[in-house]
Design an enzyme around this catalytic site. Structure first.
Site, short mmCIF file in Angstrom:
data_model
loop_
_atom_site.label_atom_id
_atom_site.label_comp_id
_atom_site.label_asym_id
_atom_site.label_seq_id
_atom_site.Cartn_x
_atom_site.Cartn_y
_atom_site.Cartn_z
N THR A 150 0.87 -1.18 0.00
CA THR A 150 0.00 0.00 0.00
C THR A 150 0.91 1.23 0.00
OG1 THR A 150 -0.23 -0.20 2.41
CG2 THR A 150 -2.00 -1.12 1.06
N ASN B 24 -0.15 10.39 5.60
CA ASN B 24 -1.40 10.01 6.24
C ASN B 24 -2.48 11.08 6.14
OD1 ASN B 24 -1.09 7.26 7.68
ND2 ASN B 24 0.85 8.31 8.01
N SER C 80 -7.03 10.58 -0.28
CA SER C 80 -7.21 11.54 -1.37
C SER C 80 -6.94 10.88 -2.72
CB SER C 80 -6.25 12.72 -1.20
OG SER C 80 -6.48 13.35 0.04
N THR D 132 1.95 -8.93 11.87
CA THR D 132 2.20 -7.61 11.31
C THR D 132 1.01 -7.25 10.45
OG1 THR D 132 3.76 -6.29 10.06
CG2 THR D 132 3.42 -8.54 9.31
N LYS E 7 4.12 -6.92 3.97
CA LYS E 7 3.86 -5.52 3.66
C LYS E 7 3.56 -4.80 4.96
CE LYS E 7 0.54 -3.42 3.30
NZ LYS E 7 -0.06 -2.41 4.25
N GLU F 120 6.50 4.87 7.32
CA GLU F 120 6.11 6.00 6.47
C GLU F 120 6.93 7.25 6.80
OE1 GLU F 120 1.50 4.58 5.70
OE2 GLU F 120 1.96 5.88 7.39
#
EC number: 2.3.1.35
Length: 417
Positions: free
Chosen positions: A162, A412, A417, A199, A188, A289
């Protein structure tokens, strides 16, 4: 999936070998993303055993509930089985519609794979709360079943991404009896990572002949110091899933069938199995991230391992600690704060703190030999170790995390969006 690869991404990516009894295929089904694959189908031969651990979230996704039901009595497929994973939609908090989507997906997959719906395992990752249109799997899974091949490991790892910036793969080869067996894993995860039993998504495959009961024991023990010792943002996902599949194909080459996790013949295999889990878990931390620094938090001298884990998690999850790391600031005061709020035994006047091996605080105060220039230089490394010694006992634990940057907020803030 980000177009900019994390600066912490591994530079040495292994080629995963084929595993007898496993075939893989991926496709772009348009679940959410455009111009990229988002569906993985794994076909596993007759006799494959399965084990799994899942999120402890009180709001689990529909696929998690589906898999738990399949594993209730220890699954051993008589006619082969299949795994279907989609990215872009978590099928979580979707009510009756979500449960119907899992049934429809399993039905489509069963027809494509030539097995029963009860032999299908499902996992989904992505946006929470949006209905999953399972009709998008019509035709796609049939095509994938006809195209599945044993060498598509990297494609499989990419399809489940993702916000990940790189595919996460690991492999090991070890002797079981006189036969060599292989362990391959993909994973992932980059955000909403504070696993509790697993996870975000991870799948382990081996040709070792291991019963479902023994495999389940290996998985439960293996996650504790690997995936359960990683946190990116303290948020446990609704979809955490770790599944292990053992085809048993190595039995034809002389590998003994293992029915007990404590079997001494399994010693080397257990070490390799845990090594694959640890490798994947660290890659998840490296791909946090917006991360620019991998952070290892060590707590020693606690009253117990469990107490050390809780304190380490308190440090690793602290936004103030993580932003200080991002700013290359050895702010031990924030570490003291995180230790103090953990709710575990701690004595301020026995506390010592180290950054990358440099002691910055000793016995409850700044170290008399503290050198700002030395510490500042160490904080520029892309791997930071924070070690805290409590002086209370022998409890020790280790947690991996990453720094917290502006990019995390941007990723985030724009996620839907």
């Amino acid at each position: 999936m980000s177009t900019a690869i994390s600066p912490l991404a591994p530079t040495d990516v292994p080629d995963l070998p084929e595993i007898a009894g496993v075939r893989l295929a991926t496709a772009a089904a348009g679940i959410r993303y455009k111009g990229r694959t988002d569906v993985l189908l794994a076909l596993l031969d007759e006799g494959t055993t399965v084990a799994g651990v899942f999120t402890r979230s009180r709001c689990p996704s529909a696929p998690v509930e589906w898999c738990r039901a399949r594993l209730k009595d220890g699954h051993h497929a008589k006619a082969g089985l299949a795994l279907v994973v989609n990215s872009g939609n978590a099928n979580a908090f979707t009510g009756k519609t979500g449960r119907q989507a899992t049934k429809l997906t399993a039905g489509i997959a069963a027809k494509a794979a030539g097995c029963k719906a009860s032999d299908i395992y499902l996992a989904s990752t992505g946006v929470i709360g949006e209905p999953l249109d399972a009709t998008k799997f019509n035709g796609v899974l049939e095509t994938l079943a006809s195209e599945a091949a044993p060498d598509r490991w990297m494609d499989a790892a990419r399809a489940i991404m993702t916000t990940d910036t790189f595919p996460k793969v690991a492999t090991a080869r070890v002797k079981l009896g006189k036969a060599a067996v292989t362990i391959n894993g993909i994973a992932k995860g980059a955000g909403m990572i504070a696993p509790d039993m697993a996870t975000m998504l991870s799948f382990i495959f081996t040709d070792a002949p291991i019963t479902a009961t023994a495999l389940q024991s290996l998985l439960k023990s293996g996650v504790e110091d690997t995936f359960n010792a990683v946190t990116i943002d303290s948020d446990t996902s609704t979809s955490d899933t770790l599944l292990a599949f053992a085809t048993g194909a190595a039995g034809a080459r002389g590998a003994p069938r293992i029915s007990r996790a404590g079997d001494p013949r399994l010693k080397a295999f257990v070490k390799a199995f845990h090594g694959v889990l640890a490798d994947l878990a660290e890659q998840v931390a490296r791909d946090g991230e917006g991360a620019r620094k991998l952070v290892e938090v060590i707590v020693e001298g606690a009253t117990s391992k469990a107490s050390a884990r809780k304190i380490a998690k308190s440090i690793a999850n602290s936004p103030l600690v993580k932003t200080a790391i991002a700013g290359e600031d050895a702010n031990w005061g924030r570490v003291v704060m995180a230790v103090g709020k953990a709710g575990e035994p701690a004595d301020r006047d026995k506390l010592s703190i180290y950054f990358n091996g440099i002691r910055v605080a000793k016995s409850g105060a700044r170290d008399p030999s503290y050198d700002e220039a030395e510490v500042s230089k160490a904080m520029k490394n892309d791997r930071i170790q924070i070690k805290t010694t409590l002086g209370l006992g022998k409890g020790r634990d280790r947690v991996l995390t990453c720094d917290l940057t502006k990019e995390y907020v941007a990723i985030n803030g724009d996620y839907r969006s």
